[in-house]
Design an enzyme around this catalytic site. Structure first.
Site, mmCIF file in Angstrom:
data_model
loop_
_atom_site.group_PDB
_atom_site.id
_atom_site.type_symbol
_atom_site.label_atom_id
_atom_site.label_comp_id
_atom_site.label_asym_id
_atom_site.label_seq_id
_atom_site.Cartn_x
_atom_site.Cartn_y
_atom_site.Cartn_z
ATOM 1 N N ARG A 56 0.851 -1.186 0.000
ATOM 2 C CA ARG A 56 0.000 0.000 0.000
ATOM 3 C C ARG A 56 0.885 1.233 0.000
ATOM 4 N NH1 ARG A 56 -3.496 -0.118 5.130
ATOM 5 N NH2 ARG A 56 -4.117 1.899 4.278
ATOM 6 N N SER A 86 0.635 3.998 1.794
ATOM 7 C CA SER A 86 0.764 4.769 3.031
ATOM 8 C C SER A 86 2.185 4.696 3.572
ATOM 9 C CB SER A 86 -0.210 4.251 4.099
ATOM 10 O OG SER A 86 0.227 3.010 4.618
ATOM 11 N N LYS A 144 -3.387 -8.158 10.593
ATOM 12 C CA LYS A 144 -4.749 -7.985 11.098
ATOM 13 C C LYS A 144 -5.712 -7.524 10.001
ATOM 14 C CE LYS A 144 -4.359 -3.226 12.835
ATOM 15 N NZ LYS A 144 -4.567 -2.357 14.010
ATOM 16 N N ASP A 145 -5.185 -7.045 8.852
ATOM 17 C CA ASP A 145 -6.051 -6.629 7.750
ATOM 18 C C ASP A 145 -6.537 -7.797 6.902
ATOM 19 O OD1 ASP A 145 -5.792 -3.966 8.435
ATOM 20 O OD2 ASP A 145 -4.188 -3.553 6.995
ATOM 21 N N THR A 179 -10.424 6.964 18.286
ATOM 22 C CA THR A 179 -9.972 5.670 17.791
ATOM 23 C C THR A 179 -10.839 5.285 16.605
ATOM 24 O OG1 THR A 179 -9.716 3.309 18.250
ATOM 25 C CG2 THR A 179 -11.439 4.456 19.462
ATOM 26 N N ARG A 220 -13.385 -2.271 18.358
ATOM 27 C CA ARG A 220 -12.830 -3.049 19.471
ATOM 28 C C ARG A 220 -12.277 -2.134 20.552
ATOM 29 N NH1 ARG A 220 -7.771 -3.516 20.698
ATOM 30 N NH2 ARG A 220 -7.154 -2.689 18.677
ATOM 31 N N ARG A 221 -11.442 -1.173 20.147
ATOM 32 C CA ARG A 221 -10.875 -0.252 21.134
ATOM 33 C C ARG A 221 -11.967 0.596 21.791
ATOM 34 N NH1 ARG A 221 -6.692 1.280 16.849
ATOM 35 N NH2 ARG A 221 -4.991 -0.203 17.175
ATOM 36 N N ARG A 240 -10.442 8.701 11.722
ATOM 37 C CA ARG A 240 -10.026 8.134 10.444
ATOM 38 C C ARG A 240 -8.781 8.886 9.994
ATOM 39 N NH1 ARG A 240 -9.575 4.227 6.742
ATOM 40 N NH2 ARG A 240 -10.334 4.672 4.664
ATOM 41 N N GLY A 241 -7.944 8.235 9.196
ATOM 42 C CA GLY A 241 -6.765 8.900 8.662
ATOM 43 C C GLY A 241 -5.494 8.167 9.022
ATOM 44 N N ASN A 242 -4.383 8.612 8.443
ATOM 45 C CA ASN A 242 -3.099 7.964 8.712
ATOM 46 C C ASN A 242 -2.561 8.364 10.078
ATOM 47 O OD1 ASN A 242 -1.897 10.528 8.405
ATOM 48 N ND2 ASN A 242 -1.516 10.195 6.236
ATOM 49 N N VAL A 243 -1.411 7.824 10.426
ATOM 50 C CA VAL A 243 -0.858 8.055 11.766
ATOM 51 C C VAL A 243 -0.608 9.535 12.008
ATOM 52 C CG1 VAL A 243 1.129 7.622 13.263
ATOM 53 C CG2 VAL A 243 0.137 5.741 11.955
ATOM 54 N N THR A 277 -2.090 12.111 10.718
ATOM 55 C CA THR A 277 -3.374 12.792 10.888
ATOM 56 C C THR A 277 -3.924 12.565 12.282
ATOM 57 O OG1 THR A 277 -3.898 12.595 8.539
ATOM 58 C CG2 THR A 277 -5.752 12.948 10.035
ATOM 59 N N ARG A 278 -3.827 11.344 12.749
ATOM 60 C CA ARG A 278 -4.383 11.007 14.063
ATOM 61 C C ARG A 278 -3.606 11.681 15.186
ATOM 62 N NH1 ARG A 278 -7.062 5.070 13.648
ATOM 63 N NH2 ARG A 278 -7.681 5.203 11.470
ATOM 64 N N CYS A 286 -13.209 -7.339 10.762
ATOM 65 C CA CYS A 286 -12.401 -6.318 11.422
ATOM 66 C C CYS A 286 -13.229 -5.262 12.125
ATOM 67 C CB CYS A 286 -11.461 -5.654 10.410
ATOM 68 S SG CYS A 286 -12.342 -4.812 9.090
#
Length: 316
Positions: free
Chosen positions: A12, A14, A78-79, A122, A126-127, A144-147, A149-150, A237
């Site tokens: 990917r 990212s 996990k994906d 989050t 699950r979290r 939502r978003g990449n690391v 962004t978060r 997921c």
């Protein structure tokens, strides 16, 4: 003299995916070429559950693999859907990074130090469910978003904290920003969190031989047990399922110790069990534990989450 074959590794686009793939490329120590592949999950701002759940980050890579456009696909384990893909095998599971979740909070606060009403972001049901179950009076908000962004939501003051996978932060060199590594007693990680899956075509003996050197047997066994829980629960997921297995020496040789939980989306109830068994029966350990969770009502909690999930949280 036969020319060395270049191994084309799909990833990917990212930053985290490219970083993980570069680790694999470096470990192979062979002639490699990294090929970015854009997936449905990367093209859309929608949540994973809105896009169709498990596999939205995976299918494009698998299609490229089967089409012969790449020779290896590197995934966050996990994906991956729990069902096998025709013509594709997991050639190696490298040593797993720390599977736990991590809190990044303003002023370096821990989870217990956050005030009531603090805004915690989050993208994972699950979290969210497990955080609500702690009864700390936090506002759990979809994210939502990449690391970058978060994490930026915290530094900008929009959120008081975010919860992310520690493994991703470590791979990106951002773990120095972690306020607290969450104890699995409080928040169990996602099945296979922190592990990578290296997929290859089932008939590509050259590539299978090359990636075999990256295999870590204990990591594969632990992930197999965790994902067997997910498969037996028929959960994807977007389900609030946590699982964590470790391999340790038992009285009769190496054993898998597995913990798993299913939590109501509003945090009002949870079922949690543990099981132990031989490493050679890792999947069986997971299936037996899942049966116990279902007997305790896990299916009802997951059904409620699927209904609420139409509003859409992602699994990142």
């Amino acid at each position: 003299m036969t020319a060395t074959r270049t191994i084309r590794i799909g990833t990917r686009a990212s930053v985290l995916a490219r970083t993980q793939t570069q680790h694999v490329a470096d470990a192979l120590g062979a002639s490699v070429q990294i090929v970015p592949i854009v997936t449905a999950g990367d093209r859309s701002a929608a949540s994973v559950s809105q896009l169709g759940g498990t596999g939205v980050f995976v299918s494009a890579l698998r299609e490229a693999l089967l089409a012969g456009e790449i020779d290896v696909a590197v995934h966050s384990f996990k994906d991956l859907p729990t069902a096998p893909a025709d013509g594709i095998v997991i050639g190696a599971v490298p040593v797993r990074e720390d599977p736990r979740d991590a809190l990044v909070a303003r002023d370096g606060l821990t989870l217990g130090e956050l005030p009531q009403g603090a805004r915690v972001g989050t993208g994972a049901p699950r979290r969210a469910a497990q955080l609500r179950a702690l009864g700390l009076g936090l506002q759990i908000l979809d994210l939502r978003g990449n690391v970058d962004t978060r994490l930026g939501k915290v530094s900008s003051g929009e959120l008081d904290a975010v919860v992310l996978a520690l493994a991703g932060l470590r791979r990106l060199g951002r773990d120095g920003e972690v306020s607290e590594i969450l104890d699995p007693i409080q928040v169990l990680p996602a099945p296979a969190q922190g592990a990578l899956a290296i997929e290859c075509r089932a008939d590509d003996e050259h590539v299978l031989a090359a990636v075999a050197a990256l295999e870590h047997a204990d990591s594969r066994a632990a992930v197999a047990a965790e994902r067997a829980v997910l498969a037996a629960l028929e959960a994807g997921c977007s389900a609030p399922v946590g699982a964590l297995a470790v391999v340790a020496e038992g009285d009769d040789g190496p054993e898998v110790f597995l913990r798993a939980s299913v939590t109501a989306v509003d945090g009002s109830a949870a079922v949690r069990q543990s099981a132990t068994g031989a490493v050679t029966d890792a999947e069986g350990v997971g299936r037996r534990l899942a049966a116990g969770l279902l007997a305790d009502g896990a299916d009802q909690m997951m059904a409620a989450t699927q209904e609420s999930g139409r509003d859409g949280e992602s699994s990142t």
